[in-house]
Motif scaffolding. Structure first.
Motif, PDB file in Angstrom:
ATOM      1  N   HIS A 155     -28.713 -31.719 -42.790  1.00 46.41           N
ATOM      2  CA  HIS A 155     -27.910 -32.758 -43.433  1.00 46.41           C
ATOM      3  C   HIS A 155     -27.703 -33.939 -42.489  1.00 46.41           C
ATOM      4  O   HIS A 155     -27.510 -33.764 -41.283  1.00 46.41           O
ATOM      5  CB  HIS A 155     -26.558 -32.174 -43.858  1.00 46.41           C
ATOM      6  CG  HIS A 155     -25.802 -33.036 -44.802  1.00 46.41           C
ATOM      7  ND1 HIS A 155     -25.011 -34.085 -44.392  1.00 46.41           N
ATOM      8  CD2 HIS A 155     -25.728 -33.011 -46.153  1.00 46.41           C
ATOM      9  CE1 HIS A 155     -24.470 -34.658 -45.455  1.00 46.41           C
ATOM     10  NE2 HIS A 155     -24.883 -34.025 -46.540  1.00 46.41           N
ATOM     11  N   ARG A 156     -27.705 -35.136 -43.033  1.00 45.27           N
ATOM     12  CA  ARG A 156     -27.573 -36.350 -42.202  1.00 45.27           C
ATOM     13  C   ARG A 156     -26.240 -36.414 -41.469  1.00 45.27           C
ATOM     14  O   ARG A 156     -26.139 -37.094 -40.449  1.00 45.27           O
ATOM     15  CB  ARG A 156     -27.786 -37.601 -43.048  1.00 45.27           C
ATOM     16  CG  ARG A 156     -26.770 -37.789 -44.140  1.00 45.27           C
ATOM     17  CD  ARG A 156     -27.085 -39.007 -45.018  1.00 45.27           C
ATOM     18  NE  ARG A 156     -26.235 -39.075 -46.175  1.00 45.27           N
ATOM     19  CZ  ARG A 156     -24.967 -39.472 -46.156  1.00 45.27           C
ATOM     20  NH1 ARG A 156     -24.414 -39.867 -45.034  1.00 45.27           N
ATOM     21  NH2 ARG A 156     -24.247 -39.488 -47.257  1.00 45.27           N
ATOM     22  N   GLN A 157     -25.207 -35.728 -41.938  1.00 44.88           N
ATOM     23  CA  GLN A 157     -23.906 -35.767 -41.262  1.00 44.88           C
ATOM     24  C   GLN A 157     -23.687 -34.586 -40.302  1.00 44.88           C
ATOM     25  O   GLN A 157     -22.639 -34.524 -39.656  1.00 44.88           O
ATOM     26  CB  GLN A 157     -22.776 -35.815 -42.295  1.00 44.88           C
ATOM     27  CG  GLN A 157     -22.714 -37.153 -43.009  1.00 44.88           C
ATOM     28  CD  GLN A 157     -21.582 -37.195 -44.003  1.00 44.88           C
ATOM     29  OE1 GLN A 157     -21.739 -36.809 -45.149  1.00 44.88           O
ATOM     30  NE2 GLN A 157     -20.435 -37.657 -43.552  1.00 44.88           N
ATOM     31  N   HIS A 158     -24.679 -33.709 -40.200  1.00 42.77           N
ATOM     32  CA  HIS A 158     -24.544 -32.582 -39.269  1.00 42.77           C
ATOM     33  C   HIS A 158     -24.352 -33.101 -37.850  1.00 42.77           C
ATOM     34  O   HIS A 158     -25.047 -34.016 -37.410  1.00 42.77           O
ATOM     35  CB  HIS A 158     -25.781 -31.685 -39.320  1.00 42.77           C
ATOM     36  CG  HIS A 158     -25.675 -30.502 -38.429  1.00 42.77           C
ATOM     37  ND1 HIS A 158     -26.171 -30.494 -37.142  1.00 42.77           N
ATOM     38  CD2 HIS A 158     -25.085 -29.305 -38.611  1.00 42.77           C
ATOM     39  CE1 HIS A 158     -25.911 -29.331 -36.582  1.00 42.77           C
ATOM     40  NE2 HIS A 158     -25.246 -28.594 -37.451  1.00 42.77           N
ATOM     41  N   GLY A 159     -23.404 -32.544 -37.155  1.00 39.03           N
ATOM     42  CA  GLY A 159     -23.152 -32.920 -35.765  1.00 39.03           C
ATOM     43  C   GLY A 159     -22.181 -34.065 -35.587  1.00 39.03           C
ATOM     44  O   GLY A 159     -21.786 -34.373 -34.464  1.00 39.03           O
ATOM     45  N   GLN A 160     -21.796 -34.729 -36.672  1.00 44.74           N
ATOM     46  CA  GLN A 160     -20.823 -35.806 -36.549  1.00 44.74           C
ATOM     47  C   GLN A 160     -19.422 -35.219 -36.394  1.00 44.74           C
ATOM     48  O   GLN A 160     -19.137 -34.135 -36.906  1.00 44.74           O
ATOM     49  CB  GLN A 160     -20.873 -36.717 -37.782  1.00 44.74           C
ATOM     50  CG  GLN A 160     -22.162 -37.490 -37.884  1.00 44.74           C
ATOM     51  CD  GLN A 160     -22.181 -38.418 -39.090  1.00 44.74           C
ATOM     52  OE1 GLN A 160     -21.221 -38.531 -39.827  1.00 44.74           O
ATOM     53  NE2 GLN A 160     -23.307 -39.082 -39.287  1.00 44.74           N
ATOM     54  N   PRO A 161     -18.545 -35.920 -35.677  1.00 52.03           N
ATOM     55  CA  PRO A 161     -17.196 -35.401 -35.496  1.00 52.03           C
ATOM     56  C   PRO A 161     -16.474 -35.276 -36.820  1.00 52.03           C
ATOM     57  O   PRO A 161     -16.639 -36.100 -37.722  1.00 52.03           O
ATOM     58  CB  PRO A 161     -16.510 -36.431 -34.593  1.00 52.03           C
ATOM     59  CG  PRO A 161     -17.472 -37.542 -34.398  1.00 52.03           C
ATOM     60  CD  PRO A 161     -18.770 -37.195 -35.032  1.00 52.03           C
ATOM     61  N   VAL A 162     -15.665 -34.229 -36.934  1.00 49.64           N
ATOM     62  CA  VAL A 162     -14.917 -33.975 -38.161  1.00 49.64           C
ATOM     63  C   VAL A 162     -13.565 -33.389 -37.798  1.00 49.64           C
ATOM     64  O   VAL A 162     -13.442 -32.660 -36.804  1.00 49.64           O
ATOM     65  CB  VAL A 162     -15.713 -33.059 -39.121  1.00 49.64           C
ATOM     66  CG1 VAL A 162     -16.312 -31.892 -38.427  1.00 49.64           C
ATOM     67  CG2 VAL A 162     -14.907 -32.633 -40.291  1.00 49.64           C
ATOM     68  N   ASP A 163     -12.563 -33.742 -38.567  1.00 48.93           N
ATOM     69  CA  ASP A 163     -11.200 -33.284 -38.334  1.00 48.93           C
ATOM     70  C   ASP A 163     -10.993 -31.942 -39.017  1.00 48.93           C
ATOM     71  O   ASP A 163     -11.059 -31.851 -40.250  1.00 48.93           O
ATOM     72  CB  ASP A 163     -10.224 -34.343 -38.884  1.00 48.93           C
ATOM     73  CG  ASP A 163      -8.774 -34.066 -38.551  1.00 48.93           C
ATOM     74  OD1 ASP A 163      -8.513 -33.232 -37.659  1.00 48.93           O
ATOM     75  OD2 ASP A 163      -7.910 -34.684 -39.196  1.00 48.93           O
ATOM     76  N   VAL A 164     -10.751 -30.894 -38.220  1.00 49.72           N
ATOM     77  CA  VAL A 164     -10.498 -29.559 -38.759  1.00 49.72           C
ATOM     78  C   VAL A 164      -8.986 -29.347 -38.808  1.00 49.72           C
ATOM     79  O   VAL A 164      -8.281 -29.640 -37.844  1.00 49.72           O
ATOM     80  CB  VAL A 164     -11.163 -28.471 -37.874  1.00 49.72           C
ATOM     81  CG1 VAL A 164     -10.883 -27.081 -38.430  1.00 49.72           C
ATOM     82  CG2 VAL A 164     -12.658 -28.723 -37.759  1.00 49.72           C
ATOM     83  N   VAL A 165      -8.514 -28.835 -39.938  1.00 54.14           N
ATOM     84  CA  VAL A 165      -7.086 -28.648 -40.146  1.00 54.14           C
ATOM     85  C   VAL A 165      -6.803 -27.173 -40.400  1.00 54.14           C
ATOM     86  O   VAL A 165      -7.441 -26.555 -41.273  1.00 54.14           O
ATOM     87  CB  VAL A 165      -6.591 -29.487 -41.355  1.00 54.14           C
ATOM     88  CG1 VAL A 165      -5.113 -29.270 -41.604  1.00 54.14           C
ATOM     89  CG2 VAL A 165      -6.899 -30.966 -41.122  1.00 54.14           C
ATOM     90  N   ALA A 166      -5.867 -26.610 -39.655  1.00 54.88           N
ATOM     91  CA  ALA A 166      -5.489 -25.211 -39.858  1.00 54.88           C
ATOM     92  C   ALA A 166      -4.563 -25.104 -41.074  1.00 54.88           C
ATOM     93  O   ALA A 166      -3.687 -25.926 -41.270  1.00 54.88           O
ATOM     94  CB  ALA A 166      -4.775 -24.678 -38.621  1.00 54.88           C
ATOM     95  N   LEU A 167      -4.811 -24.093 -41.884  1.00 52.81           N
ATOM     96  CA  LEU A 167      -3.973 -23.831 -43.041  1.00 52.81           C
ATOM     97  C   LEU A 167      -3.097 -22.625 -42.733  1.00 52.81           C
ATOM     98  O   LEU A 167      -3.600 -21.586 -42.327  1.00 52.81           O
ATOM     99  CB  LEU A 167      -4.829 -23.533 -44.280  1.00 52.81           C
ATOM    100  CG  LEU A 167      -5.774 -24.653 -44.735  1.00 52.81           C
ATOM    101  CD1 LEU A 167      -6.623 -24.177 -45.902  1.00 52.81           C
ATOM    102  CD2 LEU A 167      -4.984 -25.895 -45.111  1.00 52.81           C
ATOM    103  N   ALA A 168      -1.815 -22.766 -42.938  1.00 56.49           N
ATOM    104  CA  ALA A 168      -0.869 -21.686 -42.642  1.00 56.49           C
ATOM    105  C   ALA A 168      -1.192 -20.458 -43.475  1.00 56.49           C
ATOM    106  O   ALA A 168      -1.412 -20.549 -44.689  1.00 56.49           O
ATOM    107  CB  ALA A 168       0.554 -22.150 -42.915  1.00 56.49           C
ATOM    108  N   GLY A 169      -1.263 -19.311 -42.822  1.00 53.77           N
ATOM    109  CA  GLY A 169      -1.476 -18.049 -43.513  1.00 53.77           C
ATOM    110  C   GLY A 169      -2.877 -17.788 -43.976  1.00 53.77           C
ATOM    111  O   GLY A 169      -3.143 -16.815 -44.661  1.00 53.77           O
ATOM    112  N   VAL A 170      -3.801 -18.661 -43.628  1.00 54.60           N
ATOM    113  CA  VAL A 170      -5.188 -18.476 -44.104  1.00 54.60           C
ATOM    114  C   VAL A 170      -6.040 -17.907 -42.992  1.00 54.60           C
ATOM    115  O   VAL A 170      -5.957 -18.243 -41.877  1.00 54.60           O
ATOM    116  CB  VAL A 170      -5.774 -19.811 -44.623  1.00 54.60           C
ATOM    117  CG1 VAL A 170      -7.220 -19.673 -44.982  1.00 54.60           C
ATOM    118  CG2 VAL A 170      -4.975 -20.287 -45.809  1.00 54.60           C
TER     119      VAL A 170
END
Length: 163
Positions: free
Chosen positions: A148-163
């Protein structure tokens, strides 16, 4: 049992609604694999950023029953269907893959969902089921994400409570 891969998204209290959806999926289907949640810009309209993740379930339910249950889940969590197709949403849950089934309706592919082309759908799916083979391309989700063309680009990962 059929492997069903779901794409989840929300841009209205997304941490709350995605965590609630995962809890409901676990309650209904038992053990589920859950990807990280990624923050991405809204697509198709100006609005708050979305959080998207993916879930893999195993079920013997037919596709229509799963889709009906997911529709009710969205409704129970405040999904408003009265506005434009591309708009803010509390919860959006789509069946992207239903095993190796391919469904084309009215000349348009419905399963696997065409939104698979978007990084916000493909990346979480590749996280949750990297070895799953897309029945259209014959490639694994990991290979599709690597290409994919966006592979390796920075991305914001967000933790979900209880998941």
């Amino acid at each position: 049992m059929t492997t069903v891969l779901l794409s989840l998204g929300s841009n209205v209290q997304p941490e709350h609604y995605l965590a609630a959806a995962v809890a409901a999926l676990r309650e209904r289907f038992g053990t589920v694999a859950v990807s990280p949640a990624y923050r991405t810009a809204a697509v198709g309209f100006d609005g708050p950023a979305f959080l998207n993740n993916a879930v893999a379930i195993q079920t013997d339910w037919p596709l229509a029953q799963i889709e009906q249950w997911l529709h009710a889940l969205e409704d129970a969590h405040g999904r408003d269907r009265s506005g434009p197709r591309f708009s803010d949403r509390t919860l959006d849950v789509d069946v992207v893959f239903y095993g190796d089934t391919v469904i084309i309706e009215a000349g348009r592919q419905r399963i696997p969902r065409p939104e698979l082309k978007h990084a916000f759908v493909l990346q979480p799916l590749a996280d949750v089921a990297p070895d799953f083979v897309d029945p259209v391309s014959g490639q694994t989700l990991a290979a599709l994400w690597q290409a994919h063309r966006q592979h390796g680009q920075p991305v914001d990962v967000v933790a979900l409570a209880g998941v």
